[in-house]
Write a protein that holds these residues in place. Structure first.
Motif, short mmCIF file in Angstrom:
data_model
loop_
_atom_site.label_atom_id
_atom_site.label_comp_id
_atom_site.label_asym_id
_atom_site.label_seq_id
_atom_site.Cartn_x
_atom_site.Cartn_y
_atom_site.Cartn_z
N ALA A 189 51.41 38.44 25.77
CA ALA A 189 50.03 38.49 25.27
C ALA A 189 49.52 39.92 25.24
CB ALA A 189 49.14 37.63 26.16
N SER A 190 48.30 40.06 24.73
CA SER A 190 47.63 41.35 24.65
C SER A 190 46.33 41.31 25.44
CB SER A 190 47.33 41.71 23.19
OG SER A 190 48.51 41.81 22.43
N ARG A 219 42.78 44.11 26.27
CA ARG A 219 42.16 45.43 26.09
C ARG A 219 41.25 45.74 27.26
NH1 ARG A 219 38.12 47.77 21.40
NH2 ARG A 219 36.60 46.56 22.60
N ARG A 269 53.86 50.12 23.47
CA ARG A 269 53.18 48.85 23.80
C ARG A 269 51.69 49.05 24.06
NH1 ARG A 269 54.29 46.00 28.23
NH2 ARG A 269 54.93 47.81 29.46
N THR A 302 48.14 51.44 23.80
CA THR A 302 47.47 52.47 23.01
C THR A 302 46.16 52.83 23.66
OG1 THR A 302 48.46 51.61 20.97
CG2 THR A 302 46.57 53.09 20.75
N GLN A 343 44.50 49.47 24.93
CA GLN A 343 44.98 48.27 24.27
C GLN A 343 46.41 48.03 24.74
OE1 GLN A 343 43.36 46.08 21.95
NE2 GLN A 343 45.15 44.87 22.48
N THR A 376 49.70 45.56 24.65
CA THR A 376 50.37 44.50 23.91
C THR A 376 51.72 44.20 24.54
OG1 THR A 376 51.45 46.01 22.35
CG2 THR A 376 49.24 45.24 21.78
N VAL A 377 52.28 43.08 24.15
CA VAL A 377 53.59 42.64 24.67
C VAL A 377 53.63 42.82 26.19
CG1 VAL A 377 56.07 42.69 24.24
CG2 VAL A 377 54.51 43.56 22.49
N LEU A 378 52.62 42.28 26.84
CA LEU A 378 52.53 42.45 28.28
C LEU A 378 53.68 41.77 29.00
CD1 LEU A 378 48.69 42.14 28.63
CD2 LEU A 378 50.06 44.05 29.49
#
Length: 121
Positions: A16-17, A19, A67, A69, A82, A84-86
């Motif tokens: 999941a992602s 922020r 992954r 940002t 941010q 991603t691809v946790l």
């Protein structure tokens, strides 16, 4: 003095992602740097990413390149991470920090209270 308030942590599944946000206030002028660090249970605090307010130069730990940002909103003096691809190994308390020194050391002058990120497998 600089005040840093993080938000956006939580519990997510692997892949999941998420922020994170860090709102900065106070003596936020000059060529300051806002960075993110993380500390997993029983481990040392580690650098994750940083951004230089002037010019927007970014810095990343190898473990998160591609992954995560980091970005900023000048008007809100807020920095975002941010993610991603946790992965489960990203589980940690994430801290926002400010410095006028080198971005890649732990020598930051101000720290936020931290926000928990938990990634389940």
């Amino acid at each position: 003095q600089v005040q840093l308030v993080e938000s956006g942590g939580g519990l997510v599944q692997a892949g999941a992602s998420l922020r994170l946000s860090c709102a900065a206030s106070g003596r936020t002028f000059g060529d300051f740097i806002l960075g993110w660090f993380r500390q997993a249970p029983g481990k040392e605090r580690k650098f994750v990413a940083a951004i230089r307010w002037r010019g927007g130069y970014t810095y990343y730990a190898d473990s998160v390149k591609g992954r995560f940002t980091i970005s900023k909103d000048n008007a809100k003096t807020t920095v975002y991470l941010q993610m991603t691809v946790l992965k489960p190994e990203d589980t940690a308390v994430y801290y926002c920090a400010a410095t006028w020194n080198s971005p890649l050391t732990q020598d930051y002058d101000y720290w936020g209270q931290g926000t928990q990120v938990t990634v389940s497998s």
